[in-house]
Design a protein around this motif. Sequence first.
Motif, short mmCIF file in Angstrom:
data_model
loop_
_atom_site.label_atom_id
_atom_site.label_comp_id
_atom_site.label_asym_id
_atom_site.label_seq_id
_atom_site.Cartn_x
_atom_site.Cartn_y
_atom_site.Cartn_z
N ASN A 40 0.80 -1.22 0.00
CA ASN A 40 0.00 0.00 0.00
C ASN A 40 0.84 1.27 0.00
OD1 ASN A 40 -2.56 -1.23 -0.14
ND2 ASN A 40 -2.51 -1.65 2.05
N VAL A 41 2.13 1.14 -0.29
CA VAL A 41 2.99 2.29 -0.53
C VAL A 41 3.62 2.18 -1.92
CG1 VAL A 41 5.06 3.55 0.20
CG2 VAL A 41 3.43 2.71 1.91
N ASP A 46 1.60 3.02 5.39
CA ASP A 46 0.16 3.31 5.31
C ASP A 46 -0.57 3.10 6.62
OD1 ASP A 46 -1.56 0.37 4.55
OD2 ASP A 46 0.61 0.43 4.75
N LYS A 47 0.02 2.34 7.56
CA LYS A 47 -0.68 1.99 8.80
C LYS A 47 -0.30 2.92 9.93
CE LYS A 47 -1.57 -2.88 7.82
NZ LYS A 47 -1.43 -4.26 8.31
N GLN A 88 2.36 9.23 7.09
CA GLN A 88 1.35 8.19 6.86
C GLN A 88 0.88 8.29 5.42
OE1 GLN A 88 -1.68 7.74 9.81
NE2 GLN A 88 -2.77 6.17 8.63
N PHE A 89 1.16 7.24 4.67
CA PHE A 89 0.94 7.25 3.23
C PHE A 89 -0.55 7.12 2.90
CE2 PHE A 89 0.53 5.46 -0.98
CZ PHE A 89 1.54 6.06 -1.71
N GLU A 90 -1.04 8.04 2.08
CA GLU A 90 -2.40 7.95 1.53
C GLU A 90 -2.37 7.98 0.01
OE1 GLU A 90 -4.69 11.05 3.31
OE2 GLU A 90 -4.67 10.14 5.31
#
Length: 207
Positions: A12-13, A166-167, A183-185
């Motif tokens: 998720n990154v 992401d977490k 925090q990756f979005e």
Amino acid sequence: MQPEAVIFDIGNVLTRWQPEAFYDRVIGEDRRRRLFAEVDLHGMNLEVDAGALFRETIYDWADQYPHWAVEIRWWYDRWIELASPRIEGSIALLRALRGKGVPVFSLTNFGSYSYEEARDKLDFLSEFDREYVSGRMGVIKPDPRIYAMLEEDCGIAADRLLFADDKAENVTAAARRGWRTHQFESWEGWAARLVAEGLLTNQEAGL
């Protein structure tokens, strides 16, 4: 003062990791909900991330749930579909940083065996200056030990490390050690942070 190294999570990154979405596409949401309610597939995956064998662990779980055996085995047989699509904007950022001589590390909850198998499918895995993989290290995020192990190995002060994950729990654990965190979005948000830290220009970051 600029960070000395940039650390990327992977799932998720750099590539999507949303197994539920895969199963929704293949067997439908209702059946997927029943599967995930009856079988702790994420718990199974944590065993792999902690160092258990990849195929053998998943196939052992499948044997325990014969009425879901085919679907459980997909976690191995169709793993690349679970870990798709790639997040090309993030991959471009990794490469832009390396092109400027900025050390780039991975810090990922990922099985040691699945990581090696993934190399043939995810070419960017070979591009890190240092790899910190939970399955090799025997500890998973957000356990504080994994962050301490990275610090000890690379020798860079905590406040000179910039980490994207992401977490929230993983980001919080790193921040408690003094790391700079994001925090990756979206890759665009991560790109803007790298620009703000003085590591890339807007053009280099694709903004």
